[in-house]
Design a protein around this motif. Structure first.
Motif: not given
Length: 247
Positions: A60-64, A71-72, A75-76, A93-94, A97
């Motif tokens: 999720g962090d990578c997509h963020y 997408k992030a 994943e979260y 994190q969700k 977003m």
């Protein structure tokens, strides 16, 4: 080197992929890290749900970091589903977003879910700061003020608490309550005199006193606080002149 030529059924292969993903994540090679974490999740072996959830969080962090907030968030969401008992980061994190997608109502709801589910989490101060910001974006100053007040009351010694005092003062000023704003700025200067927030508070408070024609009072006050930003005589003269021009 370890993974080259290794059998897909080797017991340590998933762990090696997990560690490789973290190494590349730390090197900010986010596309490669995504590939490694995906391979880890697709590898047979005995890995815990907590580790799998952690890998989902990093994905999720990578997509963020790639600004793909949809997408992030997905994943979260999956990370929380895998390990809800350790899901404070995933929920935080969700919700973040949602805010980045300009859905502030959903962001507030998500942050509330996180703080209710994990009241002792180290992320609670950050969640309160984010909630107050979103209330401000929605124009709900009353709710923003209440959230900042909750933050500074319950978490005064955190970096977020210092920011909360500062933003509380700014919100009071925007709401036309100059006296409460002054009190909040003075709390920052008294409690955190050497912080960056104190420097900002001193600058804002200086402008307020200048507008009131009371710069001498401000100079005496600021110079009485050990460690606080200092104000010299030349600056008092310059600001007094500017105040007179404004009048």
């Amino acid at each position: 080197a370890y993974l080259n030529g290794l059998s897909k059924s080797a017991p340590n292969r998933p762990l090696a992929l997990y560690d490789l993903g973290y190494a590349r994540f730390g090197a900010k090679k986010f596309d490669d890290a995504l590939t490694d974490f995906t391979r880890y999740l697709n590898s047979p072996g005995n890995t815990s749900e907590v580790m799998m959830a952690d890998a989902r969080n990093r994905m999720g962090d990578c997509h963020y970091y790639a600004s793909d907030f949809t997408k992030a968030a997905a994943e979260y969401d999956e990370a929380y589903r895998l390990a809800p008992s350790t899901g404070d980061y995933a929920l935080y994190q969700k919700a973040l977003m949602k805010g980045l997608a300009r859905d502030h109502k959903a962001k507030i709801a998500g942050m509330k879910q996180m703080t209710d589910r994990f009241p002792s989490s180290g992320l609670v101060p950050s969640a309160l700061l984010e909630m107050a910001e979103s209330y401000g974006e929605l124009g709900d100053k009353k709710a923003a003020l209440a959230t900042y007040q909750r933050l500074v009351k319950n978490h005064p010694s955190t970096a977020q608490g210092r920011q909360g005092y500062l933003l509380l003062a700014i919100t009071y000023m925007d709401d036309g309550d100059r006296d409460k704003a002054i009190d909040s700025y003075k709390t920052v200067l008294k409690n955190y005199p050497s912080s960056e927030e104190a420097r900002v508070a001193a600058d804002d408070l200086k402008r307020i006193y200048s507008d009131m024609g009371r710069l001498d009072d401000f100079a005496r006050y600021i110079n009485s606080i050990p460690g606080a930003p200092r104000m010299d005589a030349a600056e008092v003269e310059r600001l007094t002149f500017q105040s007179a021009e404004k009048d």
